[in-house]
Design a protein around this motif. Sequence first.
Motif, PDB file in Angstrom:
ATOM      1  N   TYR A  46      46.742 -64.547  62.153  1.00 12.77           N
ATOM      2  CA  TYR A  46      47.814 -63.726  61.583  1.00 12.77           C
ATOM      3  C   TYR A  46      48.548 -64.469  60.477  1.00 12.77           C
ATOM      4  CZ  TYR A  46      51.885 -60.685  61.247  1.00 12.77           C
ATOM      5  OH  TYR A  46      52.872 -59.840  60.779  1.00 12.77           O
ATOM      6  N   TYR A 188      47.245 -54.712  72.104  1.00 11.07           N
ATOM      7  CA  TYR A 188      46.617 -54.805  70.786  1.00 11.07           C
ATOM      8  C   TYR A 188      45.518 -53.752  70.623  1.00 11.07           C
ATOM      9  CZ  TYR A 188      44.152 -56.618  66.754  1.00 11.07           C
ATOM     10  OH  TYR A 188      43.554 -56.730  65.523  1.00 11.07           O
ATOM     11  N   SER A 189      44.676 -53.606  71.630  1.00 14.74           N
ATOM     12  CA  SER A 189      43.545 -52.678  71.513  1.00 14.74           C
ATOM     13  C   SER A 189      43.993 -51.228  71.438  1.00 14.74           C
ATOM     14  CB  SER A 189      42.593 -52.865  72.701  1.00 14.74           C
ATOM     15  OG  SER A 189      42.105 -54.179  72.766  1.00 14.74           O
ATOM     16  N   HIS A 191      47.101 -50.164  70.376  1.00 12.85           N
ATOM     17  CA  HIS A 191      48.410 -50.147  69.704  1.00 12.85           C
ATOM     18  C   HIS A 191      48.757 -48.769  69.156  1.00 12.85           C
ATOM     19  CE1 HIS A 191      46.385 -50.281  65.738  1.00 12.85           C
ATOM     20  NE2 HIS A 191      45.587 -51.176  66.275  1.00 12.85           N
ATOM     21  N   GLY A 192      47.729 -48.016  68.713  1.00 14.59           N
ATOM     22  CA  GLY A 192      47.988 -46.683  68.192  1.00 14.59           C
ATOM     23  C   GLY A 192      48.548 -45.756  69.252  1.00 14.59           C
ATOM     24  N   SER A 197      51.770 -50.119  64.785  1.00 11.39           N
ATOM     25  CA  SER A 197      50.745 -50.592  63.865  1.00 11.39           C
ATOM     26  C   SER A 197      50.111 -51.856  64.441  1.00 11.39           C
ATOM     27  CB  SER A 197      51.355 -50.900  62.501  1.00 11.39           C
ATOM     28  OG  SER A 197      52.260 -51.995  62.594  1.00 11.39           O
ATOM     29  N   GLU A 198      48.970 -52.250  63.880  1.00 14.83           N
ATOM     30  CA  GLU A 198      48.309 -53.471  64.339  1.00 14.83           C
ATOM     31  C   GLU A 198      49.210 -54.687  64.142  1.00 14.83           C
ATOM     32  OE1 GLU A 198      44.315 -56.130  63.315  1.00 14.83           O
ATOM     33  OE2 GLU A 198      44.481 -54.060  62.604  1.00 14.83           O
ATOM     34  N   THR A 199      49.879 -54.737  62.990  1.00 15.14           N
ATOM     35  CA  THR A 199      50.785 -55.855  62.698  1.00 15.14           C
ATOM     36  C   THR A 199      51.937 -55.897  63.688  1.00 15.14           C
ATOM     37  OG1 THR A 199      50.249 -55.809  60.345  1.00 15.14           O
ATOM     38  CG2 THR A 199      52.330 -56.829  60.963  1.00 15.14           C
ATOM     39  N   ALA A 201      51.973 -54.780  66.733  1.00 13.04           N
ATOM     40  CA  ALA A 201      51.463 -55.199  68.038  1.00 13.04           C
ATOM     41  C   ALA A 201      51.327 -56.719  68.107  1.00 13.04           C
ATOM     42  CB  ALA A 201      50.120 -54.529  68.315  1.00 13.04           C
ATOM     43  N   VAL A 202      50.802 -57.335  67.039  1.00 12.64           N
ATOM     44  CA  VAL A 202      50.671 -58.792  67.005  1.00 12.64           C
ATOM     45  C   VAL A 202      52.040 -59.457  67.087  1.00 12.64           C
ATOM     46  CG1 VAL A 202      49.977 -60.762  65.581  1.00 12.64           C
ATOM     47  CG2 VAL A 202      48.484 -58.760  65.766  1.00 12.64           C
ATOM     48  N   GLN A 291      39.839 -59.170  66.271  1.00 11.18           N
ATOM     49  CA  GLN A 291      40.885 -59.738  67.103  1.00 11.18           C
ATOM     50  C   GLN A 291      40.653 -59.448  68.578  1.00 11.18           C
ATOM     51  OE1 GLN A 291      43.962 -61.412  65.572  1.00 11.18           O
ATOM     52  NE2 GLN A 291      43.531 -62.277  67.581  1.00 11.18           N
ATOM     53  N   SER A 292      40.167 -58.256  68.908  1.00 12.43           N
ATOM     54  CA  SER A 292      39.905 -57.931  70.318  1.00 12.43           C
ATOM     55  C   SER A 292      38.837 -58.845  70.906  1.00 12.43           C
ATOM     56  CB  SER A 292      39.472 -56.472  70.452  1.00 12.43           C
ATOM     57  OG  SER A 292      40.511 -55.595  70.064  1.00 12.43           O
TER      58      SER A 292
END
Length: 451
Positions: A46, A188-189, A191-192, A197-199, A201-202, A291-292
């Motif tokens: 990240y 993360y997987s 997150h939607g 958003s993916e960001t 979630a991180v 990432q997953s």
Amino acid sequence: MDTKTVRAQAADEAAGLRREQRGWYFYDWACSVYSTSVLTVFLGPYLTSVAESAADADGYVHPLGLPVRAGSFFAYSVSLSVIVAVVLMPLVGAAADRGGRKKPLLGAAAYTGAAATTGMFFLDGDRYLLGGVLLVVANAAQSVASMLYNSYLPQIAPPEDRDAVSSRGWAFGYAAGSLVLVADLVLYSAHGSFGLSETAAVRICLASAGLWWGAFTLVPLRRLRDRHARGERAAGAASPGLRQLAATVRDMRRHPLTLAFLLAYLIYNDGIQTVITQASVYGSEELGLGQSTLITAVLLVQVLAVAGALAMGRLARTYGAKRTILGSLVAWTATLAAGYFLPAKEPVFFFVLACGIGLVLGGSQALSRSLFSHLVPPGKEAEYFSAYELSDRGMSWLGPLLFGLTYQISGSYRSAIISLVAFFVIGFALLARVPVRRAVAAAGNPVPEKI
């Protein structure tokens, strides 16, 4: 004093030590989530992506006007953190031994690191400098806290129990890392599904590690107890960090076998820690893994590291800690060499590599910690562990620096990863030459039957 009273006092003391040991395990439970979720999984890729967003057309960022490849910024930040730790740890360690007040210092360091980690929630856009600063603060604080935590080991466990107690501590840490990684993987997987958003979630995964660290640190702070300074510890004011480190090393010259073990440990553990911190970058940037996939691989490492730490603890009872560590270094070398040849975009092979790392990771670290605890002169636990901690938990500077420089020169993460083999080969050769039984006796400690 009659026999019954003596037995009652001994039973009370043993019960008190067991209570402290259980509290001690929980600091590994608290801080290992930072090492796993932040340092090993999320922050490397990240922060690299954030740096790439801020990079110029040639792929460079310019912190303080210095040209740095965006792909090397994370590795350089890890290296910089040890410079801060070098100044702080010997100073704090000497003060802890001198005053016998480890617990307040442990709490201050732990909550500084937890706060910096929680602050990573605000790392977005092109704020790579913010990420670098928070990483340096969190790493340095974790290094100081872990040094104080490790220095409790010779005080809460008799010599014959230290391999087992140290291994259980590592197992607790890896169990916590596994538990939180499962939650991170779900968040993360999907997150939607959570409207993130993916960001985002991180960033939540990063910040939650800081909250976990802070919350569970309360347990060891309640159960561990301070002890008055004893043994060789001299009175006087603490020296500035670098001077104190020099004074500690000069004192170690009176225990050359302890110093010889520490040198071997600093080298091979530098390689271990660099693999841990840079594996996710290698997987994402060189092997093209998502990432997953990286989270799942690290989860495998965590689960198998629990079993590996306990299994290697049992092996040490039969073969001794030194031989068991040497065997683990051979396994590390073979695993790293295999990693060089991994094909891109093939997660199955990366998972096999993760299994190999997991089986040797926890045991090699736990046994190194317990073996070193036998080599520390009584009364100098925190001071000596400050030198030990300089290379522990991803705070090493030479490995990340070599990794970053190799990538900067070659542009290849495969070249960077294979360069780390040298740490395991040299560390093996140096450790093999240390007569640990003589080293324990020379430090003024009882020699266990198996060491």
